[in-house]
Write an enzyme that holds these catalytic residues in place. Structure first.
Site: not given
Length: 789
Positions: A213, A244, A326, A740
């Site tokens: 990614q 993912f 986060r 997401e």
């Protein structure tokens, strides 16, 4: 699925836009036909060798010696590569600098890679790797987040975020609850496993095919390990068979290992993990443990929250810092927290180094506040939806209305960002009606009163998810658009395609910008020699960043062509329109290809670059305050479940989703992402259980012991609708990110299970359900004594 196309009338011609309608994924037909190439499908260069990992069988120990005599004697074995063979830095170029390329003096988890066996065939390498004997002096291992926290074993320092006076608010609250929560990790289980193919080129240059990614990071890591400048390494990735988050950093390990082996043996080397090795080596979603005290009034309105979050990071930092950050950012989810005190501990354990996973810590933040609100509702005997609704942030004001900054306003997060676009009030109202929530809740109560064994539960939970990389520097992207003389168009951008439809959406955007049919635009492989320093395709920002960059690149070419036509027709550039494969001026209508060919003959530039950086974002990493996100994506789900009180088995019976994607670029792809994200989230919370034994060995390391959702787990009723409103921020096509946010809608399943368990117990006690809610964990929750944690 293809939704009806929106037709735009342009005079007498019907013009079908490329964006805003459902179109097939650009690789769909090739994938169905087996003609879409992944890394392991690429033709192998003559002389290619194959590698397999030598892995630690001890969770923590001192590496005393290695006996590889038997392995070297195996047929087909060419060599074995260790840390001493790394020509550059023996530590990976990860930001924390705490992870070796290969284990050096110690091993930190079962499955840590100590070296590589390189052989003529894949199976020869794998068989030989298992013959290598490691002499390891066993050291004490920390295997749980609680042990790590007690020992103050952290990969990074703890972080604390406070607003108001939580202690004072708790002391004055009419009611308080104390509780704990345990949430497990999750294996990425991409269909295509981790793989890299490193090929030496001339003059000490390198080509690396990586299922990644983040090609730019792979380029940097490989160059760092080989002792080269970045320009000597080219990384390509046409597509991945799923990512993912598991291929954001951890694909870089395989690329480095393959490149080091190729450097030593002076020939191409391919490294592809089998599923068991992939499980044992790579990190997972971070498991979390929580402890909280919450205050609230008779209506369930929060009046104070003290929360400790302990993230199991594994043996190295990897991306644990931003993941845990986060989780802190999303500990509010959709709710205003006036007085809050959050402590985030990034715990070091002797397990795989956990990494990015869809939601990137967001789910671990959202679930704890949803768990708390559900418990408050059951404590007070209220409808959990009513408790959730009363705690929501203030609804969005009409566009252009100044945001209320008064102390009474409930529109600022605990990290200081204004919530200006909250649509959850009308969105929840619409979902409550469309799902018939109240009628079904009443019917379920009647069912549970009559059914002694099967109990049902229903829950609606919302999601508010911030969109942008929390590391502000990653919120940038570049793209190239080439128009060829036959009128065809090629676009290349820094994003990567992992099945989510990024290339399809980017092609749609470029096609509309140039006014050509979608079929004329081709997106090509991600390539570090075309787009340098590209950010990872992560944080749901792939289309936001790369789609806008590609739009700007296409716009530059379009403007060049418009200026050329203006010169021909003596009109202003603003009078030129590009639609339906035609270039229309007040004087004439020309075919796009004809204009391109005439422009080329007049030496007009027919290619351009585009660059985009996300506006408005900023925050202080030390205090975790500011505006880390450009906007929020919203959604809500209503889930109904049933449990068997005798066995603990559960089933999801029905799901209704209303989700906000702004103005959809491709409704079919967006709905597919919502469905897939929800089901993956459902797996995290119901069946996907990671189990490490007392020696730190991952017992659930294959499909035989680790259960992802299958077709039989999909509910009979599975309704998805899109919220019909454009993004209030100036985002490409008025869209919003979709990768997401839907994952967290599956928390409605977890909360519905807790409702069913509460009905099964019938004692009014708080429900403590460890996630994933396997049959064993559901049965334990049903049988747990009142008040026990």
């Amino acid at each position: 699925m293809n939704a009806p196309e929106k037709v735009v009338m342009d005079g007498a011609a019907a013009v079908i836009p490329a964006a805003g309608v459902s179109r097939f994924h650009e690789s769909a037909r090739a994938q169905v036909a087996g003609a879409a190439h992944y890394i392991d499908d690429l033709p192998e260069v003559r002389g290619t060798l194959f590698a397999a990992p030598v892995m630690s069988n001890v969770a923590h120990g001192r590496l005393v010696g290695i006996d590889d005599t038997a392995a070297r004697a195996m047929p087909g074995v060419r060599d074995i590569v260790y840390s001493r063979d790394v020509p550059g830095d023996k530590m990976l170029a990860a930001f924390a600098g705490d992870e070796p390329v290969f284990a050096i003096d110690t091993v930190q988890h079962v499955g840590q890679v100590v070296g590589l066996v390189v052989a003529d065939t894949v199976m020869a390498a794998r068989r030989a790797a298992r013959k290598v004997k490691l002499d390891i002096e066993i050291l004490p291992a920390i295997l749980s987040v609680h042990e790590a926290h007690a020992a103050q074993s952290y990969v990074l320092p703890p972080v604390f975020v406070k607003r108001g006076d939580a202690a004072r608010a708790l002391s004055r609250a009419p009611h308080t609850l104390e509780g704990t929560l345990e949430i497990g990790g999750q294996e990425h289980f991409y269909l295509e496993g981790q793989v890299a193919y490193a090929l030496p080129q001339e003059q000490n240059q390198w080509l690396v095919h990586s299922s990644t990614q983040h090609p730019g990071e792979v380029q940097h890591w490989v160059a760092h390990a080989l002792g080269l400048h970045n320009h000597a390494v080219k990384v390509e990735c046409r597509r991945m068979g799923g990512g993912f988050g598991g291929k954001e950093t951890q694909a870089g390990h395989l690329a480095v290992w393959a490149a080091v082996a190729a450097h030593k043996l002076r020939c191409p080397v391919k490294l592809r993990f089998d599923r068991d090795d992939d499980f044992m080596v790579t990190g997972k979603r971070h498991p979390f443990a929580y402890k909280y005290t919450v205050g609230f009034d008779d209506n369930g309105l929060l009046s104070g929250l003290k929360l400790s979050m302990m993230a199991n990071c594994g043996f190295s930092a990897d991306l644990s810092g931003p993941v845990a950050d986060r989780a802190v950012f999303h500990a509010d989810n959709a709710y205003y927290l006036a007085d809050v005190d959050i402590a985030s501990y990034r715990c070091k354990t002797n397990t795989q180094s956990h990494t990015a996973f869809r939601g990137f810590g967001g789910p671990q933040g959202v679930i704890v506040i949803e768990n708390i609100l559900g418990d408050i509702a059951r404590e007070l005997g209220l409808d959990p939806l009513a408790v959730r609704r009363i705690n929501l942030y203030d609804a969005a004001q009409p566009v252009g209305t100044p945001i209320d900054t008064s102390p009474e306003a409930r529109n600022h997060t605990h990290y200081g960002m204004a919530v200006e676009d909250n649509i959850l009030h009308p969105l929840l109202e619409r979902l409550e009606a469309s799902s018939a929530y109240q009628a079904r809740r009443s019917a379920i109560a009647l069912w549970n009163a009559k059914s002694p064994v099967i109990k049902r539960g229903i829950a609606i939970t919302p999601v508010k998810f911030g969109i942008s990389f929390t590391a502000t520097l990653f919120n940038q992207a570049g793209a190239l658009v080439h128009v060829y003389t036959d009128g065809s168009v090629q676009v290349n951008h820094g994003g990567t395609e992992m099945g989510q439809g990024l290339n399809t959406k980017v092609a749609q955007i470029v096609a509309d910008e140039l006014g050509v049919p979608f079929e004329r635009v081709m997106a090509t492989a991600s390539d570090t020699s075309k787009i340098p320093n590209a950010s990872a395709t992560a944080a749901s920002s792939g289309t936001d960043l790369n789609g806008r960059a590609a739009q700007y690149a296409a716009r530059n070419v379009r403007d060049n062509l418009a200026s050329f036509v203006c010169g021909l027709d003596g009109c202003g550039a603003g009078a030129i329109r590009f639609k339906g494969g035609q270039v229309i001026s007040p004087v004439a209508t020309r075919d796009f290809t004809d204009v391109v060919q005439r422009a080329y003959a007049n030496r007009i530039q027919l290619w351009s670059d585009g660059f985009y950086r996300t506006p408005k974002i900023h925050y202080d990493k030390a205090t975790l305050t500011g505006r880390p996100f450009y906007y929020f994506a919203y959604g809500a789900a209503c889930s109904e479940v049933a449990i068997d009180m005798l066995t603990g088995e559960s089933r999801v019976l029905a799901v209704d989703i209303l989700h906000d994607v702004g103005t959809s670029i491709n409704p079919a792809i967006d709905i597919g992402q919502i469905e897939g994200g929800f089901v993956q989230g459902m797996g995290w919370l119901t069946t996907e259980q990671l189990v490490w034994n007392e020696k730190g060995y991952l017992s659930t390391h294959a499909p035989s012991t680790y259960k992802i959702p299958a077709t039989g787990d999909i509910p009979a009723r599975f309704q998805v609708e899109l919220w019909p409103e454009a993004n209030r921020e100036d985002n490409v096509f008025g869209s919003k990110a979709v990768g997401e946010p839907p994952f967290m809608l599956a928390i409605s399943v977890y909360e519905a299970l807790k409702e069913a368990i509460a009905a099964a117990r019938g004692d009014g006690a708080r429900v403590l359900l460890i996630a994933p809610a396997t049959a064993e964990n559901v049965l334990c929750a049903v049988m747990r004594p009142a008040g026990a944690d």
